[in-house]
Design an enzyme around this catalytic site. Structure first.
Site, PDB file in Angstrom:
ATOM      1  N   HIS A 182       1.191 -11.657   1.712  1.00 45.38           N
ATOM      2  CA  HIS A 182       0.119 -10.932   1.022  1.00 45.38           C
ATOM      3  C   HIS A 182      -0.530 -11.751  -0.093  1.00 45.38           C
ATOM      4  O   HIS A 182      -1.752 -11.730  -0.249  1.00 45.38           O
ATOM      5  CB  HIS A 182       0.665  -9.613   0.466  1.00 45.38           C
ATOM      6  CG  HIS A 182      -0.385  -8.567   0.256  1.00 45.38           C
ATOM      7  ND1 HIS A 182      -0.126  -7.221   0.250  1.00 45.38           N
ATOM      8  CD2 HIS A 182      -1.730  -8.668   0.064  1.00 45.38           C
ATOM      9  CE1 HIS A 182      -1.238  -6.539   0.054  1.00 45.38           C
ATOM     10  NE2 HIS A 182      -2.226  -7.396  -0.068  1.00 45.38           N
ATOM     11  N   TYR A 236       0.823  -1.207   0.000  1.00 42.17           N
ATOM     12  CA  TYR A 236       0.000   0.000   0.000  1.00 42.17           C
ATOM     13  C   TYR A 236       0.862   1.264   0.000  1.00 42.17           C
ATOM     14  O   TYR A 236       0.367   2.339  -0.366  1.00 42.17           O
ATOM     15  CB  TYR A 236      -0.932   0.046   1.209  1.00 42.17           C
ATOM     16  CG  TYR A 236      -1.884  -1.110   1.347  1.00 42.17           C
ATOM     17  CD1 TYR A 236      -2.098  -2.014   0.308  1.00 42.17           C
ATOM     18  CD2 TYR A 236      -2.576  -1.312   2.544  1.00 42.17           C
ATOM     19  CE1 TYR A 236      -2.966  -3.080   0.458  1.00 42.17           C
ATOM     20  CE2 TYR A 236      -3.461  -2.371   2.696  1.00 42.17           C
ATOM     21  CZ  TYR A 236      -3.641  -3.256   1.659  1.00 42.17           C
ATOM     22  OH  TYR A 236      -4.501  -4.316   1.806  1.00 42.17           O
TER      23      TYR A 236
END
Length: 279
Positions: free
Chosen positions: A111, A53
């Site tokens: 992730h 992010y």
């Protein structure tokens, strides 16, 4: 306005995780800092971020600005495929903790499995070592399919605390949820209210239930997650919506109402395919 913090669920390795938290993708550092500080002031105690992010520093600043003691907060982050290795996972953890300005991370996730690279087992071994060393309080995966989970469990004997997957009434992931339930893995929904297009929130079944209960469509959808025993990390930077998203613990949906939302399912193909996508 300060709301009552979300109730918690006990994870396999003992940590207590709030059932609802703040997702921070795709906010930049400044937006994340503001949203996190506001969310915590409203009553949020779980904040979810990721290396990918690019906002861990902003999240960390928001956590610090809140003034809430560290042990009352639950912070999740995730690392990318470049760190898929036993020692590499430890380095990823250190880098994330440093960016966040924290001494430890509550929950660290792989992730994406990135099966083409085929190093997710080593990444998981690295997480197991971090857990055993007390560097993190809980470990998990993100976007892992049952086949990926089966492999890491078979090769390490260690079951993830959490698997965070794309899940909403249009992508209900029934087979994944059933697998998680059999193994004691907590399902955490990302994009729980349907993502940027928000088609879910405009579905007649959702709108009808919102009117019936005097709630927003997003509140009804988040309540659907809770009724199914899921946890969720809806994202918003709007203070009003942040408050609404957390204010979902004082009403319930009937079994028939839950089923009416589950009937919106478009199958796994409507969501991201972690055998084909990852970073």
């Amino acid at each position: 306005m300060t709301l009552t913090p979300a109730p918690t669920v006990t994870l396999l390795h003992g940590a207590e995780m709030p059932r609802l938290g703040l997702g921070t993708s795709p906010m930049d550092d400044d937006a994340a800092e503001a949203a996190v500080a506001t969310a915590i002031e409203l009553g949020y105690r779980l904040v979810d971020t990721a290396e990918n992010y690019g906002n861990e520093r902003g999240v960390g600043r928001g956590l610090k600005a809140s003034g809430v003691p560290r042990d009352e907060l639950f912070v999740t982050t995730k690392f990318n495929k470049r760190w898929h290795g036993v020692e590499l996972a430890a380095e990823a953890c250190e880098r994330s903790a440093d960016r966040l300005g924290l001494d430890y991370v509550d929950l660290l996730l792989v992730h994406w499995p990135n099966p083409q690279q085929d190093r997710y087992v080593q990444a998981w071994q690295g997480l197991v070592r971090l857990l055993e060393g007390g560097r993190v309080r809980a470990i998990g995966t993100s976007n892992f399919k049952p086949a990926h989970l089966e492999r890491i469990i078979a090769e390490t004997g260690v079951v993830p605390d959490v698997n965070q997957i794309q899940l909403s009434p249009t992508v209900t992931r029934e087979s994944a949820r059933a697998y998680h339930a059999r193994h004691g893995i907590v399902t955490q929904s990302w994009s729980p209210i349907g993502g940027q297009r928000n088609d879910v929130l405009r579905a007649p079944a959702v709108v009808e239930l919102a009117e019936r209960h005097g709630r927003t469509p997003a509140q009804v959808v988040l309540r659907w997650h809770l009724e199914l025993g899921l946890t969720a990390v809806p994202k918003s930077s709007d203070p009003v919506r942040l408050g609404q998203n957390l204010d979902v613990f004082d009403f319930s949906l009937s079994a028939d109402e839950v089923a009416s939302l589950s009937a919106l399912d478009q199958g796994d193909a409507a969501g991201a395919d972690s055998d084909a996508f990852g970073h």
